[in-house]
Design an enzyme around this catalytic site. Sequence first.
Site, short mmCIF file in Angstrom:
data_model
loop_
_atom_site.label_atom_id
_atom_site.label_comp_id
_atom_site.label_asym_id
_atom_site.label_seq_id
_atom_site.Cartn_x
_atom_site.Cartn_y
_atom_site.Cartn_z
CG ASN A 6 -1.76 1.20 1.39
OD1 ASN A 6 -1.83 2.04 0.48
ND2 ASN A 6 -2.42 1.33 2.54
CE LYS A 8 -0.12 3.07 4.84
NZ LYS A 8 0.12 3.09 6.27
CG HIS A 88 -5.77 1.76 5.52
ND1 HIS A 88 -5.28 2.66 6.44
CD2 HIS A 88 -4.76 0.89 5.26
CE1 HIS A 88 -4.02 2.35 6.70
NE2 HIS A 88 -3.68 1.28 6.00
CD GLU A 90 -2.64 5.29 6.99
OE1 GLU A 90 -2.69 5.30 5.75
OE2 GLU A 90 -1.68 4.82 7.63
CD GLU A 157 -3.11 -2.53 7.43
OE1 GLU A 157 -1.99 -2.68 6.94
OE2 GLU A 157 -3.84 -1.56 7.16
N GLY A 163 3.09 2.20 10.74
CA GLY A 163 4.03 3.30 10.55
C GLY A 163 4.85 3.63 11.79
CB SER A 194 5.84 -2.00 11.83
OG SER A 194 5.50 -0.64 12.09
#
Length: 230
Positions: A6, A8, A88, A90, A157, A163, A194
């Site tokens: 991904n 991003k 996701h 985010e 996740e 991250g 990660s």
Amino acid sequence: MIFAGNFKTNHTRQSTALYIKELTQKTKAKKEEDRIILFPPLTAIDDYESDFTIGVQNAYHIQNGAYTGEIGLEQLDEFGIKTILIGHSERREHLGESQELLTQKFNFFKEEAFEIIYCIGEPLEVRKKGFEAVMKYLLAQFDGIDIAYDKLIIAYEPIWAIGTGRSATVEEISSTHRALKNVIKETALLYGGSAKLSNIKEILSIAGVDGVLVGSASLDADGFSKMVLA
Ligand code: 13P
């Protein structure tokens, strides 16, 4: 195993084209059953010559219409895109996507026979409350979602591992995946957060892990190829 990258909000059309060339070269020796799925930014969506699946990080649940800033099915069809990431953290967090909106997206793209990588994950404060709280939180993210859909892949996740450089521990991944598999049965389950070259072997050896969804460590084609071949 599934290796999903991904990107991003990273890479351009130009660098994505170079990336795909390099990754193709460097993953020639990968196992036939291993699959690579890439999610470049929308401006880098193109008809690439490769065996990789190219998917989108987001799209709106509409054929076309007045949805400023979004793209719909018509734009995806132009490039033969049939894979999408939904849920996701985010997008849930920064873009305010609610479970209700995600359900609408899911149902629309399911109706269009898309392969859907549906993401779930808990924040740190929930993880700190213990396993029961984690599972309650994660299962609520299946509300409205058809977990028996045959083109579904789930990605677990944990938000606190995304991250941060600190992945979940083997024990955390193992217990969470085991409990999730009890619910989703045969559906493929990826781990994300990660994942990198130094922990990929360990993560992939955990029962109930069918692959990884990689952010930062997927941005470099050479590094990602090493993860695939590891
Ligand atoms: P990192 O691999 O950078 O932690 O990101 C994981 C992720 O969010 C993939 O979707």
